[in-house]
Scaffold this active site. Structure first.
Site, PDB file in Angstrom:
ATOM      1  N   GLY A 147       0.840  -1.190   0.000  1.00  0.00           N
ATOM      2  CA  GLY A 147       0.000   0.000   0.000  1.00  0.00           C
ATOM      3  C   GLY A 147       0.879   1.245   0.000  1.00  0.00           C
ATOM      4  N   ALA A 148       1.918   1.201   0.829  1.00  0.00           N
ATOM      5  CA  ALA A 148       2.837   2.330   0.933  1.00  0.00           C
ATOM      6  C   ALA A 148       4.092   1.857   1.653  1.00  0.00           C
ATOM      7  CB  ALA A 148       2.185   3.473   1.719  1.00  0.00           C
TER       8      ALA A 148
ATOM      9  N   GLU B  92       7.290   3.354   4.248  1.00  0.00           N
ATOM     10  CA  GLU B  92       7.584   4.489   5.138  1.00  0.00           C
ATOM     11  C   GLU B  92       9.009   5.004   5.046  1.00  0.00           C
ATOM     12  OE1 GLU B  92       6.948   1.293   6.111  1.00  0.00           O
ATOM     13  OE2 GLU B  92       8.235   0.687   7.779  1.00  0.00           O
TER      14      GLU B  92
ATOM     15  N   HIS C  78      -0.500   5.958   9.059  1.00  0.00           N
ATOM     16  CA  HIS C  78       0.286   4.757   9.365  1.00  0.00           C
ATOM     17  C   HIS C  78       1.761   4.985   8.997  1.00  0.00           C
ATOM     18  CE1 HIS C  78       0.696   0.188   9.278  1.00  0.00           C
ATOM     19  NE2 HIS C  78       1.782   0.562   8.622  1.00  0.00           N
ATOM     20  N   GLU C  79       2.002   5.497   7.802  1.00  0.00           N
ATOM     21  CA  GLU C  79       3.390   5.696   7.363  1.00  0.00           C
ATOM     22  C   GLU C  79       4.073   6.787   8.196  1.00  0.00           C
ATOM     23  OE1 GLU C  79       4.309   3.344   5.518  1.00  0.00           O
ATOM     24  OE2 GLU C  79       2.252   2.730   5.055  1.00  0.00           O
TER      25      GLU C  79
ATOM     26  N   HIS D 102       5.210   5.485  11.473  1.00  0.00           N
ATOM     27  CA  HIS D 102       6.465   4.741  11.316  1.00  0.00           C
ATOM     28  C   HIS D 102       7.694   5.653  11.396  1.00  0.00           C
ATOM     29  CE1 HIS D 102       5.402   0.656  10.484  1.00  0.00           C
ATOM     30  NE2 HIS D 102       4.764   0.882   9.359  1.00  0.00           N
TER      31      HIS D 102
HETATM   32 ZN   LIG Z   1       3.602  -0.269   8.058  1.00  0.00          ZN
END
Ligand SMILES: [Zn+2]
Length: 860
Positions: free
Chosen positions: A263-264, A266, A299-300, A303
């Site tokens: 999804g991504a 960090e 979320h990222e 991190h």
């Molecule tokens: Zn993550």
């Protein structure tokens, strides 16, 4: 001699800093590098091993005390290392190791690869070694000083540090361009280094406190960057406040990448995203898409502290990164947009984790990891959602303030360094004075979770319940196969909620033993009692008949998360053969008036699952009629077009009701209405509410004729909004009529389906009754091409998991035979989980299909 797959670098050679000069050849998809690594040697050495894959070392030597000592390089494929053997011993202390090398872009979606016109890196878990010879394990943090030349004049180059010099690279070969120098990073693990080069455009810069934030996309998507800017600007200060530490990486770039595995990712200060998780226009995007974008960005960003500033020592604590970022994202987004009720979205992920964790093939949150390939396998619902749910449960147990104090202590103590789970428990224990290590270890280090039985004890005297815990297995026969594992006991932070004469109360109980009698702190009669208040605990609850009988009439008094848990737990008990399917179906009918769209979504989701997997063809008419009867009237009352003033809650309720009617019941009138709206669905907001786009496009795609199929295909090509593009792409895989199903299958291996969407496209094909046989035949008969199209560990694991959509026992046998004959590196767990799930579902199908049939007949 080979070092073996599980080889770990010795800890007496530590990199301090990398000075990397990278020359890109973007026409040839190749690169050359000059790398100088400052290392500290704990002891004298003749040889130093570094990770490298597909890199040709042309020259290597060390500089020590004014001397240059040449080295010979020997590659070892299995351990993915190059060993530099020096002509002379290097003394203990500091040395500078210089490596000249070259290589090519990686195939698939890792290392340095090509995503359309963009060259981009994806290094986690262990692919930095495809671009740099390096100490590619998370414990080896070092400063990175990066220079990149061969950057075309119109292109942008982004890395972890900001650009501090931009000059002509002086190449006279006609391929010259610019040379960019990036600011040195704080100490970083190699998996967090990033480089992105290509024709990207920037959003206007936003500043959060003093951090400049920029979102990047390809030119035609630039108008979709504002929302990502808004989210990052809102959540970054909230994260700084939570951690009590400023954002550590100076600037933040968020980059939408046209073909991306996860999804991504960090990367410190340079976060890369799949476009659909970053770029959206809130005026035309369904609310679900907006929430997802906000959750992924947060979320990222979480991190950047948890993972990037403080990093796990080894991949066995990967869960610590992911569980924490998962939990934190929901917490922060909830603080930013409370009206979204984002924690309700967490319930869906938690449900998936409970389902996975109830299988024999599940694994503990913190599992032994022998090598980077196994680390990759850990990126699943147990690591993310179970981990997040356990943290949430612990926060609930300790209280939010004490939990945050423990996190701050942990951050301060280990910043710019590495830490383990025990360091976190230590800090939380210190901040709270609670036996947190004892409680957490049971949840982190053992597989599975308990089923807590709640039974009323009718012995006169004060109202009392008996709580009993036992490990829950989805497969009725599983307990016998796991030996001691079946006897696992947890320290379960149970929170009871009940109504007495005075009102509704919560009562926490730490359940230590297999069973305990708990006196309810009630006044007078207890009307009802539930065993998992707000569903914050990561366990399932089973009620005896008397307790359940009192609960059902009061179901409206339960909180939405508790109602979801009731449905989810009852379904799980049916699967485990501990509750009759008829009782579940009666529960669904009794919830027909449910107003909360999230709870309604849970009910409709279960009905959809039954329709997909557990229904005989001859019962489809009766089942559809039932669903129409349950929801048709309410849907009709709401109509299709929301008033301008209508709230999100109503819009989302309409979307669920129409999904039930159109997707599950296949109600012809509702389908005709949906088809009528397809043309408008392409024109942005138009007169179709964005939350209805999924049902409109799905309904129209199922009944597509050739011209409509071609129209959808054209929309995939022309659409710039990533969520719309994906919706049209998936729509092609939903075709049901004429020759179109075969056409849809034939698209899977074509360029029209990008690698990042291959497994989800296959998942739709394998779920569609008109395409599933042919789709599986394609995988089987054209495996070499299929495998090449899923040339990424995560994509191939998702492809394996997609096969579980095939519902019948003959499918299970065929998939098992296929996977046994074609083992897949890096997908061992996915294969075991998929086969176990398919076998269980086939058995469940044999058991409940005739009973559902009889139940439907009895209702006619
Ligand atoms: Zn993550």
């Amino acid at each position: 001699m080979t070092l073996g797959k599980n080889f770990r670098l010795p800890t007496d050679v530590k990199p301090k800093a990398y000075d990397a000069d990278l020359r890109l050849d973007l026409d040839g998809d190749r690169f050359e590098g000059e790398l100088a690594i400052e290392v500290a040697l704990g002891a004298a050495r003749r040889a130093i091993a570094v990770h490298a894959v597909g890199l040709e070392v042309m020259d290597a030597h060390a500089e020590v005390g004014g001397r240059s000592i040449p080295a010979k390089a020997t590659a070892d494929a299995e351990s993915e290392t190059v060993t530099l053997t020096f002509a002379d011993e290097l003394p203990a202390g500091e040395a500078l190791v210089r490596i000249g090398y070259r290589g090519a872009f990686s195939p698939g979606l890792r290392g340095l690869y090509r995503a359309g016109s963009i060259a981009v890196t994806q290094f986690e878990a262990a692919d930095a070694r495809r671009l740099f010879p390096c100490f590619d394990e998370p414990a080896f943090k070092a400063v990175w000083r990066l220079r990149v030349s061969g950057v075309p004049n119109q292109a942008i180059a982004i890395s972890n540090g900001k650009v501090i010099r931009d000059e002509n690279d002086g190449r006279g070969d006609g391929r010259g361009g610019r040379r960019l120098t990036f600011a040195p990073t704080p100490p970083l693990s190699s998996y967090l280094v990033a480089l992105i080069v290509g024709p990207l455009e920037a959003s206007p810069v936003a500043v959060a406190r003093d951090v400049p934030i920029t979102t990047w996309s390809t030119a035609e998507k630039r108008q979709l960057t504002a929302f990502a800017q808004e989210v990052a600007g809102a959540v970054l200060p909230r994260l700084e406040d939570y951690f009590g530490l400023p954002y550590p990486f100076g600037k933040l770039d968020q980059i939408g990448v046209p073909d991306f595995e996860a999804g991504a990712m960090e990367n410190a200060g340079a976060v890369t995203f799949r476009e659909v998780a970053l770029l959206a226009d809130p005026a035309t995007a369904p609310l679900a898409v907006q929430k997802r974008v906000a959750e992924v960005i947060t979320h990222e960003l979480a991190h950047q502290w948890f993972g990037n500033l403080v990093t796990m020592v080894w991949w066995d604590d990967l869960w610590l990164n992911e569980a924490f970022a998962t939990w934190m994202a929901y917490k922060i987004v909830d603080d930013w947009r409370p009206s979204w009720r984002i924690w309700m979205d967490f319930e869906g992920g938690k449900g998936a984790a409970l389902a996975l964790d109830a299988m024999v093939s599940a694994h503990p949150i913190r599992a032994d990891v022998n090598n980077a390939e196994e680390a990759g396998e850990s990126f699943d619902a147990i690591t993310y959602e179970k981990g997040g749910a356990v943290l949430r449960m612990l926060e609930g147990f300790l209280g939010a303030d004490r939990f945050r104090d423990g996190i701050r202590l942990y951050m301060r103590r280990h910043r710019e360094a590495n830490a383990t789970a025990d360091d976190l428990w230590g800090a939380l224990g210190e901040a709270s004075g609670q036996p947190i290590q004892e409680i957490s270890n049971g949840w982190i280090r053992t597989t599975g979770f308990p089923l807590v039985d709640v039974a009323r004890v009718d012995a006169g005297g004060p109202p009392t319940v008996e709580l009993t815990q036992r490990r829950f297995f989805a497969d009725p026969g599983a307990a016998a196969t796991v030996g001691d594992g079946a006897a696992t006991k947890w320290l379960v932070p149970v929170v009871l909620r009940f109504r007495d004469l005075k009102g509704v109360k919560e009562q926490p109980v730490l359940l230590r033993e297999a069973s305990a009698r708990v006196k309810l702190e009630a006044e007078g009669l207890v009307e009802w009692c539930i065993g998992n208040a707000d569903a914050r605990g990561f366990y399932r609850t089973n009620y005896d008949d008397a307790t359940l009988a009192r609960l059902l009439p009061a179901v409206g008094e339960l909180r939405p998360a508790e109602r979801i848990a009731l449905i989810s737990d009852q379904w799980a008990l049916v699967r485990a053969d501990q509750a009759p399917i008829e009782r579940f179906l009666d529960l669904v009918v009794s919830l027909r008036g449910e107003e909360d769209h999230v709870v309604l979504d849970e009910v409709v989701g279960r009905l959809g699952l039954i329709e997909h997997r557990f229904l005989a063809d001859e019962d489809r008419g009766a089942f559809g009629a039932l669903v129409t009867k349950l929801y048709g009237e309410r849907a009709a009352k709401l109509g299709w077009s929301p008033a301008a003033t209508e709230d999100d809650e109503t819009r989302l309720r309409r979307a669920v009701l129409l999904r039930a009617l159109i997707i599950t019941a296949r109600d012809p009138n509702a389908i005709a209405e949906a088809e009528r709206r397809l043309p408008a669905a392409g024109a942005g907001a138009g007169d179709v509410d964005p939350n209805l786009l999924d049902v409109v496009v799905t309904a129209a795609a199922r009944r597509a004729s050739e011209p409509r199929f071609e129209d959808l295909r054209a929309r995939v090509k022309s659409e710039t909004d990533p969520a719309s593009k994906r919706r049209y792409l998936h729509a092609l895989a939903r075709a049901e009529e004429g020759r179109l199903p075969a056409r849809a299958v034939s698209l899977a291996l074509s360029d029209e389906v990008p690698m990042q969407d291959f497994s989800s496209f296959m998942s739709v094909l394998l779920s569609n009754r008109a395409t599933r046989e042919e789709a599986f035949a394609m995988i089987r008969d054209r495996w070499t091409e299929t495998r090449a199209k899923a040339d990424s560990p995560m994509i191939v694991r998702r492809l394996v998991e997609a096969m579980a959509a095939l519902p019948e026992r003959r499918h299970y046998e065929a998939v098992r035979a296929f996977l046994e004959a074609h083992p897949i590196d890096g997908a061992k767990q996915a294969i075991a989980q998929t086969l176990e799930r398919m076998k269980m579902d086939a058995t469940l199908r044999d058991r409940i299909l005739p009973r559902i049939s009889a139940w439907l007949r009895a209702r006619r």
